[in-house]
Design a protein around this motif. Sequence first.
Motif, PDB file in Angstrom:
ATOM      1  N   MET A  93       8.062 -13.725 -28.217  1.00 38.46           N
ATOM      2  CA  MET A  93       9.256 -14.344 -27.662  1.00 38.46           C
ATOM      3  C   MET A  93      10.095 -15.033 -28.721  1.00 38.46           C
ATOM      4  SD  MET A  93       9.122 -16.143 -24.087  1.00 38.46           S
ATOM      5  CE  MET A  93       7.594 -16.975 -24.348  1.00 38.46           C
ATOM      6  N   PHE A 133      -0.811  -0.391 -18.833  1.00 40.73           N
ATOM      7  CA  PHE A 133       0.178  -1.389 -19.152  1.00 40.73           C
ATOM      8  C   PHE A 133      -0.276  -2.778 -18.683  1.00 40.73           C
ATOM      9  CE2 PHE A 133       4.750  -2.665 -18.299  1.00 40.73           C
ATOM     10  CZ  PHE A 133       4.965  -2.946 -19.619  1.00 40.73           C
ATOM     11  N   GLY A 134      -0.824  -2.823 -17.474  1.00 40.36           N
ATOM     12  CA  GLY A 134      -1.307  -4.085 -16.935  1.00 40.36           C
ATOM     13  C   GLY A 134      -2.425  -4.665 -17.774  1.00 40.36           C
ATOM     14  N   VAL A 135      -3.384  -3.810 -18.119  1.00 44.37           N
ATOM     15  CA  VAL A 135      -4.507  -4.277 -18.937  1.00 44.37           C
ATOM     16  C   VAL A 135      -3.984  -4.771 -20.283  1.00 44.37           C
ATOM     17  CG1 VAL A 135      -6.614  -3.573 -20.096  1.00 44.37           C
ATOM     18  CG2 VAL A 135      -6.151  -2.785 -17.799  1.00 44.37           C
ATOM     19  N   LEU A 159      -1.080  -6.016 -20.941  1.00 49.16           N
ATOM     20  CA  LEU A 159      -0.399  -7.308 -20.789  1.00 49.16           C
ATOM     21  C   LEU A 159      -1.406  -8.445 -20.712  1.00 49.16           C
ATOM     22  CD1 LEU A 159       2.537  -6.691 -18.300  1.00 49.16           C
ATOM     23  CD2 LEU A 159       2.620  -6.968 -20.752  1.00 49.16           C
ATOM     24  N   VAL A 160      -2.489  -8.222 -19.939  1.00 46.66           N
ATOM     25  CA  VAL A 160      -3.475  -9.293 -19.799  1.00 46.66           C
ATOM     26  C   VAL A 160      -4.150  -9.562 -21.141  1.00 46.66           C
ATOM     27  CG1 VAL A 160      -5.619  -9.965 -18.679  1.00 46.66           C
ATOM     28  CG2 VAL A 160      -3.879  -8.767 -17.377  1.00 46.66           C
ATOM     29  N   SER A 206      -1.838 -11.333 -23.451  1.00 46.78           N
ATOM     30  CA  SER A 206      -1.641 -12.749 -23.119  1.00 46.78           C
ATOM     31  C   SER A 206      -2.822 -13.575 -23.575  1.00 46.78           C
ATOM     32  CB  SER A 206      -1.474 -12.939 -21.614  1.00 46.78           C
ATOM     33  OG  SER A 206      -0.617 -11.997 -21.093  1.00 46.78           O
ATOM     34  N   LEU A 212       5.247 -19.185 -19.834  1.00 46.92           N
ATOM     35  CA  LEU A 212       5.551 -17.786 -19.546  1.00 46.92           C
ATOM     36  C   LEU A 212       4.341 -16.882 -19.744  1.00 46.92           C
ATOM     37  CD1 LEU A 212       9.117 -17.087 -20.896  1.00 46.92           C
ATOM     38  CD2 LEU A 212       8.283 -17.084 -18.571  1.00 46.92           C
ATOM     39  N   VAL A 213       3.409 -17.311 -20.575  1.00 49.88           N
ATOM     40  CA  VAL A 213       2.290 -16.421 -20.916  1.00 49.88           C
ATOM     41  C   VAL A 213       1.412 -16.105 -19.704  1.00 49.88           C
ATOM     42  CG1 VAL A 213       0.304 -16.123 -22.398  1.00 49.88           C
ATOM     43  CG2 VAL A 213       2.380 -17.114 -23.312  1.00 49.88           C
ATOM     44  N   LEU A 236       2.278 -16.117 -16.711  1.00 51.05           N
ATOM     45  CA  LEU A 236       3.090 -15.307 -15.807  1.00 51.05           C
ATOM     46  C   LEU A 236       2.993 -13.836 -16.178  1.00 51.05           C
ATOM     47  CD1 LEU A 236       5.253 -15.369 -13.525  1.00 51.05           C
ATOM     48  CD2 LEU A 236       6.923 -15.226 -15.340  1.00 51.05           C
ATOM     49  N   ILE A 237       3.056 -13.561 -17.478  1.00 51.78           N
ATOM     50  CA  ILE A 237       2.952 -12.176 -17.934  1.00 51.78           C
ATOM     51  C   ILE A 237       1.568 -11.626 -17.627  1.00 51.78           C
ATOM     52  CG2 ILE A 237       2.920 -10.738 -19.996  1.00 51.78           C
ATOM     53  CD1 ILE A 237       5.651 -11.541 -19.042  1.00 51.78           C
ATOM     54  N   SER A 238       0.563 -12.463 -17.840  1.00 49.13           N
ATOM     55  CA  SER A 238      -0.793 -12.047 -17.517  1.00 49.13           C
ATOM     56  C   SER A 238      -0.884 -11.710 -16.033  1.00 49.13           C
ATOM     57  CB  SER A 238      -1.747 -13.180 -17.888  1.00 49.13           C
ATOM     58  OG  SER A 238      -3.040 -12.855 -17.597  1.00 49.13           O
ATOM     59  N   ILE A 241       1.512 -10.662 -14.092  1.00 48.56           N
ATOM     60  CA  ILE A 241       2.188  -9.387 -13.850  1.00 48.56           C
ATOM     61  C   ILE A 241       1.263  -8.240 -14.251  1.00 48.56           C
ATOM     62  CG2 ILE A 241       4.119  -7.939 -14.578  1.00 48.56           C
ATOM     63  CD1 ILE A 241       5.738 -10.545 -14.849  1.00 48.56           C
ATOM     64  N   GLY A 242       0.548  -8.423 -15.371  1.00 46.93           N
ATOM     65  CA  GLY A 242      -0.400  -7.408 -15.817  1.00 46.93           C
ATOM     66  C   GLY A 242      -1.486  -7.166 -14.782  1.00 46.93           C
TER      67      GLY A 242
END
Lengths: 368, 382
Positions: A261, A323-325, A327-328, A331, B161-162, B164-166, B168-169
């Motif tokens: 970001m 994609f979901g995995v 992102l997690v 994060s 925000l982090v 939140l992204i998790s 969404i994932g």
Amino acid sequence: MGVQNTFLFEVATQVGIFAALALGLNIVVGFAGLLDLGYVAFYAVGAYLWAIVGSNQGNVAFGTEIFPLAPVWFFPFLVVAVGVAAMTGILLGLPVLRLRGDYLAIVTLAFGEVIRVVVNNLDKPINLTNGPQGIRAIQRPPLFFKPALTALGVTVDDATLYALYFYFLVLLIIGLAVVITRRLEGSWVGRAWTAIREDELAAQAMGIPLVRMKLAAFAAGASFAGAMGMIFGAKQYFINPESFTFMESIGVLSMVIVGGMGSIPGAVVGATVVTVLNLQVLKGFSLLLNQLRGTGVVLPIINYPLAQWPTQLDPAKYERLVFGVLLVIMSILRPQGIIPERRHQLELAEGVPTPATAAPVTGAGDDD
Amino acid sequence: MTGQLRLIRLYRAVVYPLIQLTVWSAASLVIISAVTLALAVVFNRQVAGGLTLVDFVVRTLPQVAIDGLTIGFLYAMIALGYTMVYGVLQLINFAHSEIFMVGAFVGVEFMLLLNLPPDQPVQGLLLVILLTTLLGMAASGLLAVGIERVAYRPLRHAPRLVPLISAIGVSFFLQDTVRAIEGLVNNAFFRNYPSFPALNEPLTLASVTVAGEPVTVQMQAKIILIIVVSLVMLSGLNYLVNATRLGRAIRAVAQDQATAALMGVNVDRIIMLTFLIGGALGGATGVLFGIRVGRIDPYVGFIPGIKAFTAAVLGGIGNITGAMLGGLVLGVLEAFAGAYLSQFTGGAFGSEYKDIFAFAILIIILIFRPTGLLGEIVAQRA
């Protein structure tokens, strides 16, 4: 190489469009810290603007005979699209920017949905967007260099030429976008955005006009999306509301966050990683699997014949899962993104408490 | 003395919220009906079927109102999941719509597994649905706890925000996982809830004549069931949050985590339980929603999820009573918009615009009350 493989150029152009979108959203989310979940709305505004005037749809909508406009109008309208998208951003921002962060998120999300539903249904009372069928035969920018190429003795068919053309156009715009965001970041506007992101109250106390600066961020972000939407429409030749769903907004947001970001190279890298993953890696993997299935390969160790692999588990169908995995994992393991912005990185390093400070929270006694 | 105190507490925790809910549902129905009728009188003209607009509205009003209440209760229950998690973690739990979806799928799988013949008597069916709801609650509640453990807890101290992204994932992951499982098991990624004639049969509650117009109020047994179950859940939650030690701990954590920890509250456990309760409510709603609409797919949670989150914001996010009020108001508004928009605008704007209507109301309310209907002024959090 690219002349032979137009598909690669297609992917590269797609990456470029998303990179510019990510750069725009990076201004809103990364610089100013305003969570925008409906970014794709501005993209749709740009796309539909050109689609209506650049195809026969304009005649259907306004009952005239002057449309589609000549390809030359593409470039003036790029400026118009930037302006209109920025205006939309300001119009949306005016009522909602007073809201706290999460309210802003939901209102922008709502706005994104509103635009999609409107576009989906505005085939009556006046047929402006042709509803779910979408608009086809959208005018493309002029191939002004074609005579020169023919004079040089290079003969390339139009499809390849357009693929190359859009590629370089998008490349040019990204270059421009990077320069603009870079200059913005260092300017007093950019510093004001950082101040707002870090502490709104303190920024206000320092004399930063909150609403005006937030509006500026919204408008700047939206204008990027407007321009890219227009290019997207012209490139695709056809647009319909399906291209402007909430998933697209989330996709762009995740590009910003995966990249880091507030980081300009991060936005570009994030867009590349996410788009290539979606368009290339998974599809390629599916293709490979299909080939292996045909040749009767048996997985070693577990002794599993690949021919038995069910078609329902085709990797290309599971972009979202991967994609979901991703992102997690991202994060949790690297919240600052692939190429972190310096200030964000510092914040993260400070934000994680040492075990000593965390202990009272987790080690407290029973509650009841 | 103590007996009296307990009575007062019980009244405050159970009876008072029930009265509140009834008053709200009635009030929002009356206000919105009145506005609709007034609009109908003002713009009165002939509509399809040889009716005037007023006749049309009077004839359909009770049915629309019941529809609105049903959706409203469902929204309210989902909204509670969002608002409770937001209360304790300041996190928009994007995966909540998928927790809801998983509840619906567990329910449908269970009911298909039972393989009941369609001509069941109502009593047996009620028991089955109750069981299914409990199962959905258990599955969704545990899933929510698992998600919290895996995807949110490591991020408790990351920038806002982090997580939140998790979230969404997680949401994407769950959608496609359910799709993969359904694809393998059943070769299609949607499922249909078995339909039972006994549940679908409309029961006539009242039949009156208003201004020469025959008005019948009918309700399917399943709709009554949905409303009753929602009322029980909502009052149960109210009791839990307002009258038990656990509820007090949840409220304490929502107010100030560090201080709550100093007072001896096990913050991690409370957050876990919050997810369990919110998830269980979501799962129950999933089952009820599935029974209402019949067909479900892995993406079924998205729209109700957004709507419920809108409802939570509308009521003032973090505020439990607010979420209920927001859900009811949104549900009723939406049902009215869906039923009358096309008739009122002469077909120019059909019921497709009902979603916009809901969001437009949200934006308008937020402009005039930036913290939602019942939200308190909360300090800006970075």
